[in-house]
Scaffold this active site. Structure first.
Site, mmCIF file in Angstrom:
data_model
loop_
_atom_site.group_PDB
_atom_site.id
_atom_site.type_symbol
_atom_site.label_atom_id
_atom_site.label_comp_id
_atom_site.label_asym_id
_atom_site.label_seq_id
_atom_site.Cartn_x
_atom_site.Cartn_y
_atom_site.Cartn_z
ATOM 1 N N ASN A 12 0.858 -1.188 0.000
ATOM 2 C CA ASN A 12 0.000 0.000 0.000
ATOM 3 C C ASN A 12 0.898 1.242 0.000
ATOM 4 O OD1 ASN A 12 -1.453 2.264 1.034
ATOM 5 N ND2 ASN A 12 -3.074 0.894 1.728
ATOM 6 N N HIS A 15 0.901 6.270 1.772
ATOM 7 C CA HIS A 15 1.618 7.248 2.594
ATOM 8 C C HIS A 15 2.818 7.876 1.905
ATOM 9 C CE1 HIS A 15 -1.349 6.864 5.488
ATOM 10 N NE2 HIS A 15 -1.085 5.614 5.799
ATOM 11 N N HIS A 48 -5.638 3.700 -1.937
ATOM 12 C CA HIS A 48 -6.961 4.094 -1.437
ATOM 13 C C HIS A 48 -7.225 5.539 -1.862
ATOM 14 C CE1 HIS A 48 -9.666 4.517 2.441
ATOM 15 N NE2 HIS A 48 -10.303 4.811 1.336
ATOM 16 N N ARG A 50 -9.381 8.366 -1.183
ATOM 17 C CA ARG A 50 -10.376 8.816 -0.203
ATOM 18 C C ARG A 50 -11.190 9.977 -0.762
ATOM 19 N NH1 ARG A 50 -10.430 8.064 5.311
ATOM 20 N NH2 ARG A 50 -9.148 6.339 6.012
ATOM 21 N N ARG A 54 -6.895 12.897 0.765
ATOM 22 C CA ARG A 54 -5.817 13.303 1.670
ATOM 23 C C ARG A 54 -4.476 12.697 1.282
ATOM 24 N NH1 ARG A 54 -7.541 10.135 7.152
ATOM 25 N NH2 ARG A 54 -9.494 11.191 6.723
ATOM 26 N N GLU A 75 -8.688 0.621 -3.361
ATOM 27 C CA GLU A 75 -9.536 0.743 -2.153
ATOM 28 C C GLU A 75 -10.408 1.970 -2.271
ATOM 29 O OE1 GLU A 75 -7.878 1.002 1.746
ATOM 30 O OE2 GLU A 75 -6.488 -0.594 1.267
ATOM 31 N N THR A 106 -8.346 3.653 8.273
ATOM 32 C CA THR A 106 -9.584 2.878 8.190
ATOM 33 C C THR A 106 -9.763 2.114 9.503
ATOM 34 O OG1 THR A 106 -9.017 2.637 5.874
ATOM 35 C CG2 THR A 106 -10.865 1.328 6.671
ATOM 36 N N GLU A 156 -11.171 -9.207 2.961
ATOM 37 C CA GLU A 156 -9.911 -8.856 3.615
ATOM 38 C C GLU A 156 -10.220 -8.652 5.087
ATOM 39 O OE1 GLU A 156 -7.314 -5.987 1.757
ATOM 40 O OE2 GLU A 156 -6.422 -5.465 3.684
ATOM 41 N N HIS A 199 -3.785 -4.457 7.770
ATOM 42 C CA HIS A 199 -3.924 -3.252 8.596
ATOM 43 C C HIS A 199 -3.025 -3.343 9.812
ATOM 44 C CE1 HIS A 199 -5.366 0.466 10.252
ATOM 45 N NE2 HIS A 199 -5.910 0.695 9.073
HETATM 46 N N1 PXP Z 1 -5.893 -3.067 3.912
HETATM 47 C C1 PXP Z 1 -6.837 -2.094 3.941
HETATM 48 C C2 PXP Z 1 -8.205 -2.446 3.464
HETATM 49 C C3 PXP Z 1 -6.533 -0.802 4.392
HETATM 50 O O1 PXP Z 1 -7.496 0.141 4.429
HETATM 51 C C4 PXP Z 1 -5.212 -0.510 4.768
HETATM 52 C C5 PXP Z 1 -4.864 0.874 5.199
HETATM 53 O O2 PXP Z 1 -5.096 1.768 4.194
HETATM 54 C C6 PXP Z 1 -4.264 -1.539 4.700
HETATM 55 C C7 PXP Z 1 -4.635 -2.810 4.298
HETATM 56 C C8 PXP Z 1 -2.835 -1.308 5.062
HETATM 57 O O3 PXP Z 1 -2.732 -0.947 6.399
HETATM 58 P P1 PXP Z 1 -1.365 -0.384 6.937
HETATM 59 O O4 PXP Z 1 -1.081 0.857 6.168
HETATM 60 O O5 PXP Z 1 -1.632 -0.157 8.372
HETATM 61 O O6 PXP Z 1 -0.329 -1.450 6.679
#
Ligand code: PXP
Length: 249
Positions: A12, A15, A48, A50, A54, A75, A106, A156, A199
């Site tokens: 992901n 960030h 993702h 949003r 952001r 996402e 999330t 998931e 997550h």
């Molecule tokens: N899976 C989903 C559905 C998420 O919303 C996120 C966070 O955006 C992640 C995985 C990844 O989480 P993390 O960034 O905490 O590793």
């Protein structure tokens, strides 16, 4: 490319965009990060979009769809706006997540059980367009059953409570959460759902989850992007994949 024999790692990159947006310019570029992740063995990229933009913005999604060679897991919240964007880009997978403006991340899973009919109608055109439908949910039997009834391809499971309990040193709670995730992975698989998880996962928390045989993919972002500051994104991905493979074997 996706290797069906191994536990897949979806990286992901949200960030990277968070850091870029802190200054409002073009760097660091999340698409460049995605391509680097690919080079270092990521099996997929998660992004993702949003409602408040952001981190990822619309142009990022367009560029990812055009430039990635691994699957994009897009996402999004179950809104009309996002449905139109997904139908325009037709990503490999659409992962439906709950979204609240005031949250930092999330925070919970999607409420499928109470919104079943509405969600079934919502995902139908996306599935018809060829997107795999993934639903981000708590490890809860009612939510899993509802996801199966609306014909989602993937659930998931939210690993946030397990990871938070570990980080806070609440090990009894962590182990309860882990057990719940183990049982629900197996339950979801028994209903014909492909099981993913994610997550909050870190080097310290990934292995117990990676060892569940029903889990096919982990989606990990925040920790890897943080590690990239110290060791580089490529080595962070390689180390995460190594830990996943070790747990799997
Ligand atoms: N899976 C989903 C559905 C998420 O919303 C996120 C966070 O955006 C992640 C995985 C990844 O989480 P993390 O960034 O905490 O590793």
């Amino acid at each position: 490319m996706v290797n069906p024999g191994k536990l897949r790692l979806g990286v992901n990159i949200d960030h990277v965009a968070t850091v870029r947006n802190a200054r409002g310019g073009a760097v660091p570029d999340p698409v460049r990060a995605a391509k680097l992740a690919e080079q270092f063995g990521a099996d997929g990229i998660t992004a993702h979009l949003r409602e408040d933009r952001r981190h990822m913005v619309d142009a990022d999604i367009k560029a990812l769809v055009a430039e990635l060679s691994v699957p994009l897991n897009f996402e999004m919240a179950a809104t009309e706006e996002m449905q139109a964007i997904a139908l325009r880009h037709k990503p490999h997978a659409v992962c439906l997540v709950p979204e609240r403006r005031e949250e930092r991340t999330t925070e919970g899973g999607l409420e499928v059980a109470r919104e079943e009919d509405k969600l079934a109608r919502y995902i139908a055109p996306l599935a018809d367009a060829g997107c795999r439908i993934s639903i981000f949910i708590a490890a809860d039997p009612a939510q899993i059953e509802a996801a199966a009834r609306i014909n989602a391809a993937v659930v998931e499971l939210h690993t946030g409570a397990y990871c938070d309990a570990h980080a806070e040193g609440r090990f009894e709670k962590r182990d309860v959460e882990l057990e719940r995730l183990r049982e629900m992975s197996s339950f979801a698989h028994s209903l014909g759902l492909e099981v993913h998880a994610g997550h909050g996962l870190t080097y310290d928390t990934v292995q117990p989850i990676a060892s569940f045989p029903e889990v096919m993919e982990l989606n990990i972002g925040h920790f890897l992007i943080g590690e990239a500051i110290f060791n580089g994104l490529g080595p962070a991905i390689v180390e995460m994949q190594r830990l996943m493979d070790e747990a799997r074997s």
